[in-house]
Enzyme design. Structure first.
Site, PDB file in Angstrom:
ATOM      1  N   SER A  24      -8.650 -24.933   8.957  1.00 24.28           N
ATOM      2  CA  SER A  24      -8.349 -24.658   7.543  1.00 24.28           C
ATOM      3  C   SER A  24      -9.502 -24.842   6.565  1.00 24.28           C
ATOM      4  O   SER A  24      -9.513 -24.372   5.564  1.00 24.28           O
ATOM      5  CB  SER A  24      -6.963 -25.362   7.039  1.00 24.28           C
ATOM      6  OG  SER A  24      -7.320 -27.033   6.769  1.00 24.28           O
ATOM      7  N   LYS A  57     -14.319 -28.912  -0.150  1.00 17.30           N
ATOM      8  CA  LYS A  57     -13.098 -28.060   0.155  1.00 17.30           C
ATOM      9  C   LYS A  57     -12.038 -28.493  -0.857  1.00 17.30           C
ATOM     10  O   LYS A  57     -11.767 -29.512  -1.339  1.00 17.30           O
ATOM     11  CB  LYS A  57     -12.477 -28.650   1.378  1.00 17.30           C
ATOM     12  CG  LYS A  57     -11.251 -27.915   1.966  1.00 17.30           C
ATOM     13  CD  LYS A  57     -10.577 -28.532   3.214  1.00 17.30           C
ATOM     14  CE  LYS A  57      -9.511 -28.030   3.797  1.00 17.30           C
ATOM     15  NZ  LYS A  57      -8.934 -28.233   5.154  1.00 17.30           N
ATOM     16  N   SER A  60      -9.207 -29.289  11.673  1.00 18.14           N
ATOM     17  CA  SER A  60      -9.596 -28.060  10.689  1.00 18.14           C
ATOM     18  C   SER A  60     -11.298 -28.533  10.098  1.00 18.14           C
ATOM     19  O   SER A  60     -11.731 -27.582   9.551  1.00 18.14           O
ATOM     20  CB  SER A  60      -8.716 -28.282   9.345  1.00 18.14           C
ATOM     21  OG  SER A  60      -7.688 -27.680   9.535  1.00 18.14           O
TER      22      SER A  60
HETATM   23  N1  GLN Z   1      -4.237 -25.609  12.578  1.00 20.17           N
HETATM   24  C1  GLN Z   1      -4.025 -27.013  12.324  1.00 20.17           C
HETATM   25  C2  GLN Z   1      -2.718 -26.548  11.562  1.00 20.17           C
HETATM   26  O1  GLN Z   1      -2.417 -25.524  11.002  1.00 20.17           O
HETATM   27  C3  GLN Z   1      -4.715 -27.833  11.792  1.00 20.17           C
HETATM   28  C4  GLN Z   1      -5.127 -27.813  10.387  1.00 20.17           C
HETATM   29  C5  GLN Z   1      -5.741 -29.087   9.727  1.00 20.17           C
HETATM   30  O2  GLN Z   1      -6.251 -29.690  10.479  1.00 20.17           O
HETATM   31  N2  GLN Z   1      -5.894 -29.013   8.448  1.00 20.17           N
HETATM   32  O3  GLN Z   1      -1.922 -27.652  11.189  1.00 20.17           O
END
Ligand code: GLN
Length: 491
Positions: A156, A81, A180
């Site tokens: 994400s 990532k 995420s």
């Molecule tokens: N969807 C959550 C957010 O937008 C988690 C994102 C993540 O785990 N990086 O904060």
């Protein structure tokens, strides 16, 4: 030939590499070609290091030919990532702010990948600064779900999940602040594991919300996730939150079923808002466990109804502080046109950050501001403690807690982008593990009638990854959901 290699299970791939039936050069070249053919339809990669990957593959093959020691992931391509630094490679975080940033050092997780002789095949797309649940918040275009390219892959870690689901990489790394890793794994029909807070070094992980962020593996099966976690876990003095406890040999024990496994079923996770097809698949998965001898027991997580509000206060507060470093001086984009110093800050941040990131910074600054901090930030910290206590109490009686990963299957691109709140609600089942610091895994447990993957989430006590992986593997051995791949994986 291509889908013959990219379609191998993780264990088969590792065995063939070790036996030198396949060279890492062949494997790496095949995955690189698969990326070139499949990724234009998916958008999982932001940067593919073809030459660098081939050089690493040649190096591993040479070591093997010379009978030298090789690491546990020798010659296996791994996608990373774009939020973890790897020296000499871009680390954009999906943001215009870091569009031209080249990492000057290796992150802790990447250092471990190199020590394991993995091949770093490319950098994966993501929601900007890991803020999002759909993969649509990348400044470089969305990632699409390999099962249906009109739909989101989840976020994400959108690119890391889609890359593995489309068999463009056998393994990948993601980060999980509120779901995420587990959420895109669920929506893409693969395995994704968020480790315990402190299990994997976050040195060189570009920070979103530091009290929640963790790194973890994606794979097509539980064994792959176990091997990748084993490779990246462990103490790193450069991350003060990284705990100095030994790393169990997850890959050696993953095949051992757990006798007398007790599974907690949180009643709050089967309430209003859960898609009926997901509920059916998850209940069928629980029935599979029962048939394997596990005992099912209702448990209660009474504070989970506050989890979204708590998370979005804490995560945005920390983000507003972490992202203050992007000021056009220390890091990142600097506006070409400005008058005063203040105007330079404003223009650089205004141009460099996307809408969702700006929304988070504003929410966080508000929650932390004088006069409001007690009502919002400090209160959220107290509720966070109650959420952790719910889990501690539930896990006295059971080994793992099982439930859905997401309330709905993958939705259409654009469907929720103008309604941030409805997107935040999709995080309902995953964020508590981050607030409580627990490990969680998502494994494939079925499909909807329109052929969209469904994930089962298992959560366990801190540092109980070994148990989590063994419980997950028990289910995997009894089912064949993980053997399915989307049509694009055979192109
Ligand atoms: N969807 C959550 C957010 O937008 C988690 C994102 C993540 O785990 N990086 O904060």
């Amino acid at each position: 030939m291509a889908s013959h290699i990219t379609g191998l299970s993780f264990s088969e791939l590792v065995a063939k590499l070790a036996a030198r039936e396949l060279s890492s050069v062949d494997v790496t070249a095949t995955f690189l070609d698969a990326i070139a053919r499949r990724d234009p339809k998916i958008g999982a990669f932001l940067h593919v290091d073809r030459d660098g990957a081939m050089r690493q593959a040649e190096g591993v093959d040479a070591k093997r030919a010379a009978g030298q020691f090789v690491g546990s992931l020798a010659g296996v391509p791994v996608a990373v990532k774009d939020v973890m630094c790897a020296v000499g490679q871009p680390a954009t975080c999906g943001s215009k702010m870091l569009k031209s940033f080249i990492a000057p050092y290796d992150s802790g997780a990447v250092t471990k990948l190199k020590q394991a002789d993995a091949v770093l095949i490319g950098r994966t797309n993501m929601d900007e600064f890991a803020m999002g649940s759909s993969g649509e918040n990348s400044a470089f275009g969305p990632t699409r779900n390999p099962w249906d390219t009109d739909r989101v892959p989840g976020g994400s870690s959108s690119g890391s999940a889609a890359a593995v689901a489309a068999r463009m990489a056998p393994l990948s790394l993601g980060s999980d602040t509120g779901g995420s890793i587990r959420q895109p794994a669920g929506l893409c029909g693969i395995v994704g594991l968020k480790s315990t807070y402190g299990r994997v070094s976050r040195y060189g992980l570009i920070a979103y919300a530091s009290s929640l962020d963790q790194i973890g593996p994606f794979a097509t099966d539980v064994t792959g996730a176990a091997m990748l976690l084993e490779a990246i876990a462990g103490h790193d003095p450069r991350d003060s939150t990284c705990v100095n406890t030994p790393v169990p040999a997850y890959s050696a024990t993953v095949d051992q079923p757990l006798a007398g496994l007790k599974i907690g079923v949180p009643v709050e996770h089967f309430a209003e808002g859960l898609d009926p097809e997901i509920e059916r698949a998850v209940r069928e998965a629980l029935a599979v466990y029962k048939s394997l001898g596990a005992e099912l027991k209702d448990v209660h997580l009474p504070h989970s109804k506050y989890a979204i509000a708590t998370y979005y206060l804490i995560a945005t507060s920390e983000a507003s502080s972490n992202l203050s470093r992007y000021d056009g001086v220390h890091y990142g984009h600097r506006a070409a046109q400005f008058g005063s110093l203040i105007e330079m800050y404003e223009a650089s941040r205004g141009e460099g950050f996307g809408d969702e990131v700006k929304r988070r910074i504003m929410l966080g600054v508000f929650a932390l501001s004088a006069g409001y901090a007690d009502q919002y930030y400090t209160k959220a910290l107290k509720v966070r403690r109650l959420i952790r206590q719910d889990f501690d109490a539930a896990l006295v009686d059971v080994d793992v807690i099982a439930g859905p990963v997401t309330p709905t299957p993958a939705y259409k691109l654009g469907e929720k982008s103008s309604d941030p709140l409805s997107m935040y609600l999709g995080d309902i089942y995953t964020i508590s593990a981050n607030l409580a610091g627990l490990p969680g895994i998502s494994i494939p447990c079925g499909f909807t009638t329109s052929s969209l993957p469904i994930g089962l989430q298992l959560q366990a006590a801190p540092f109980a990854e070994e148990k989590l992986l063994r419980a997950a593997r028990m289910f995997e051995r009894a089912t064949d959901w993980h053997n399915r791949s989307p049509a694009i994986a055979s192109t």
